[in-house]
Design a protein around this motif. Sequence first.
Motif, PDB file in Angstrom:
ATOM      1  N   THR A   1       0.844  -1.196   0.000  1.00 47.43           N
ATOM      2  CA  THR A   1       0.000   0.000   0.000  1.00 47.43           C
ATOM      3  C   THR A   1       0.879   1.246   0.000  1.00 47.43           C
ATOM      4  N   THR A   2       0.568   2.201  -0.841  1.00 45.34           N
ATOM      5  CA  THR A   2       1.362   3.422  -0.923  1.00 45.34           C
ATOM      6  C   THR A   2       1.156   4.257   0.329  1.00 45.34           C
ATOM      7  N   PRO A   3       2.260   4.699   0.978  1.00 42.88           N
ATOM      8  CA  PRO A   3       2.089   5.509   2.200  1.00 42.88           C
ATOM      9  C   PRO A   3       1.283   6.772   1.915  1.00 42.88           C
ATOM     10  N   THR A   4       0.495   7.161   2.884  1.00 42.39           N
ATOM     11  CA  THR A   4      -0.313   8.367   2.735  1.00 42.39           C
ATOM     12  C   THR A   4       0.533   9.595   2.999  1.00 42.39           C
ATOM     13  N   GLN A   5       0.437  10.572   2.113  1.00 43.73           N
ATOM     14  CA  GLN A   5       1.129  11.838   2.309  1.00 43.73           C
ATOM     15  C   GLN A   5       0.228  12.775   3.081  1.00 43.73           C
ATOM     16  N   GLU A   6       0.676  13.179   4.272  1.00 43.86           N
ATOM     17  CA  GLU A   6      -0.122  14.094   5.079  1.00 43.86           C
ATOM     18  C   GLU A   6      -0.021  15.503   4.490  1.00 43.86           C
ATOM     19  N   LEU A   7      -1.144  16.166   4.382  1.00 42.91           N
ATOM     20  CA  LEU A   7      -1.205  17.489   3.795  1.00 42.91           C
ATOM     21  C   LEU A   7      -1.699  18.505   4.807  1.00 42.91           C
ATOM     22  N   PRO A   8      -1.288  19.775   4.639  1.00 43.25           N
ATOM     23  CA  PRO A   8      -1.883  20.825   5.482  1.00 43.25           C
ATOM     24  C   PRO A   8      -3.390  20.859   5.272  1.00 43.25           C
ATOM     25  N   ARG A   9      -4.137  21.063   6.299  1.00 44.35           N
ATOM     26  CA  ARG A   9      -5.588  21.039   6.198  1.00 44.35           C
ATOM     27  C   ARG A   9      -6.096  22.353   5.638  1.00 44.35           C
ATOM     28  N   LYS A  10      -6.800  22.250   4.518  1.00 43.07           N
ATOM     29  CA  LYS A  10      -7.380  23.434   3.897  1.00 43.07           C
ATOM     30  C   LYS A  10      -8.895  23.249   3.863  1.00 43.07           C
ATOM     31  N   PRO A  11      -9.584  23.765   4.851  1.00 44.53           N
ATOM     32  CA  PRO A  11     -11.028  23.508   4.935  1.00 44.53           C
ATOM     33  C   PRO A  11     -11.791  24.127   3.789  1.00 44.53           C
ATOM     34  N   ASN A  77     -13.495   0.281   1.864  1.00 43.21           N
ATOM     35  CA  ASN A  77     -14.644   1.061   2.318  1.00 43.21           C
ATOM     36  C   ASN A  77     -14.427   2.537   1.980  1.00 43.21           C
ATOM     37  N   THR A  78     -15.503   3.218   1.598  1.00 47.11           N
ATOM     38  CA  THR A  78     -15.427   4.666   1.366  1.00 47.11           C
ATOM     39  C   THR A  78     -15.064   5.401   2.651  1.00 47.11           C
ATOM     40  N   VAL A  79     -15.509   4.880   3.784  1.00 47.77           N
ATOM     41  CA  VAL A  79     -15.185   5.474   5.085  1.00 47.77           C
ATOM     42  C   VAL A  79     -13.876   4.883   5.576  1.00 47.77           C
ATOM     43  N   GLU A  80     -12.942   5.766   5.922  1.00 44.61           N
ATOM     44  CA  GLU A  80     -11.679   5.297   6.490  1.00 44.61           C
ATOM     45  C   GLU A  80     -11.784   5.165   7.998  1.00 44.61           C
ATOM     46  N   SER A  81     -12.400   6.149   8.658  1.00 45.01           N
ATOM     47  CA  SER A  81     -12.480   6.074  10.114  1.00 45.01           C
ATOM     48  C   SER A  81     -13.579   6.981  10.641  1.00 45.01           C
ATOM     49  N   MET A 132     -13.171  10.139   4.911  1.00 45.97           N
ATOM     50  CA  MET A 132     -13.647   9.399   3.747  1.00 45.97           C
ATOM     51  C   MET A 132     -12.553   9.348   2.690  1.00 45.97           C
ATOM     52  N   ARG A 133     -12.605   8.289   1.869  1.00 45.21           N
ATOM     53  CA  ARG A 133     -11.678   8.140   0.755  1.00 45.21           C
ATOM     54  C   ARG A 133     -12.418   8.408  -0.554  1.00 45.21           C
ATOM     55  N   VAL A 166      -8.832  18.392   3.053  1.00 42.86           N
ATOM     56  CA  VAL A 166      -8.048  17.306   2.470  1.00 42.86           C
ATOM     57  C   VAL A 166      -6.878  17.059   3.406  1.00 42.86           C
ATOM     58  N   VAL A 167      -6.779  15.829   3.951  1.00 42.95           N
ATOM     59  CA  VAL A 167      -5.761  15.546   4.958  1.00 42.95           C
ATOM     60  C   VAL A 167      -4.725  14.534   4.496  1.00 42.95           C
ATOM     61  N   GLY A 168      -4.883  13.979   3.301  1.00 44.82           N
ATOM     62  CA  GLY A 168      -3.887  13.031   2.818  1.00 44.82           C
ATOM     63  C   GLY A 168      -4.131  12.639   1.379  1.00 44.82           C
ATOM     64  N   GLU A 169      -3.070  12.212   0.706  1.00 43.02           N
ATOM     65  CA  GLU A 169      -3.158  11.753  -0.679  1.00 43.02           C
ATOM     66  C   GLU A 169      -2.232  10.563  -0.875  1.00 43.02           C
ATOM     67  N   THR A 170      -2.652   9.612  -1.712  1.00 41.95           N
ATOM     68  CA  THR A 170      -1.803   8.516  -2.145  1.00 41.95           C
ATOM     69  C   THR A 170      -1.863   8.458  -3.665  1.00 41.95           C
ATOM     70  N   ASP A 171      -1.232   7.436  -4.227  1.00 42.89           N
ATOM     71  CA  ASP A 171      -1.287   7.263  -5.677  1.00 42.89           C
ATOM     72  C   ASP A 171      -2.676   6.855  -6.143  1.00 42.89           C
ATOM     73  N   THR A 172      -3.509   6.378  -5.216  1.00 47.61           N
ATOM     74  CA  THR A 172      -4.820   5.855  -5.613  1.00 47.61           C
ATOM     75  C   THR A 172      -6.000   6.686  -5.138  1.00 47.61           C
TER      76      THR A 172
END
Length: 289
Positions: A1-11, A77-81, A132-133, A166-172
Motif C-alpha cells: 500500500t502506498t504511504p499516505t502523504q499528510e497534507l496541510p488542512r485546507k477547509p 470502504n469509502t469510510v476510512e475512520s 472518507m476516501r 483534504v488531509v492526505g493523498e496517495t497514488d490511488t
Amino acid sequence: TTPTQELPRKPTELTNPTQPTHPSDPAVEAPPPRPAGPVEDDPPEPPADVDVSVDETVDIAVDSANGTSRAAFGENNTVESVAFDFEVEGSVNARTLDSERDETGPAPGASAAVTQISVGDELEDSPATIQMRVSNERLDEIDADAEDLRINRFADGEWQGLETAVVGETDTHVRIEAETPGFSYFAASAVSEPEAAASVSSEMVEPGEEVELSGAESTDRYGDIVAYDWNVAGETLTGETVTTAVDETGTVEAELTVTNDAGETDTTTVSFAVEEPDGDGTGDGTGDG
C-alpha cells in the motif's frame, strides 16, 4: 500500500454556516450525555433502491491515554475512520453505496462517493470526526480537483455541507475529513462557487419601456444554479430571465445574484440607460420647428 502523504488542512469554507462556534454563544447546544457502557450498533436493513458494495461493522478502539475512541475500516470502504473525542466502547457500521438514495436525492455538485454510517442509539447524535476516501479515478471521471471536495450530511430532509479538509493523498486516492454533529447518509462531492453573468436586451430604453434581463449565461463547474435573484432600481425580481421597466431617466444598474445547489453564490451587475426620446414628436424632424 502506498504511504499516505499528510497534507496541510485546507477547509472547504461554507457560505452560510449554521452553527455558532464561540463557547460563550448561548445558541451553542450542550453536547449529548456520554454513554456509560458499550454501544453496539444494530445496522438498519440495507437500502433496497441502491447497490451496497461494502457493508462493514467494526469495533471501536479506545485510546485511554488520550481519552478518545476510533473505528477504523478496511481499505475498500469509502469510510476510512470514525473518531470520537471521548472514550466509548461498541461498534460502528459503514456501507459504501453506488449512488444516493431516492430518499435523499442527489448531493450538491458532482457526487464522488456515498456512504451510510450507523451507530447505536446512544451515539446517533454525538459529534464525531469522519474521514472518507475518494479515488483518483473517480476524481478524473467527474473532472474535479481534490480541494473542491466537500462532505455533506443528509439531515432534516436535505443535504447539509460540512467544513471539509483534504488531509492526505496517495497514488490511488485522497482522504478528506469533516466533523459531523451526528450520523446518517454522507456524500463526498465536488462543489465550487458559481459564476454569474448578466445581459440586457437593450442598452438604452425610454422611460416606462420594458427591458429584458437575462442570467442564462451564468455557469457552475460542478452543479446546477438553482436561484437567480435580481435587484433593479429598488425592485426585487427572481428568475433566469426577467422583464422590468424604469420610469426615471439615468443609468440603471441591475444586480444579479446566482445561487448553486451547494448554497454558494456569486454576484454581478449589468447597466442600461433610460433616456427621453429626442424632440417632442411634433416637429418635422429638421430641428428648426
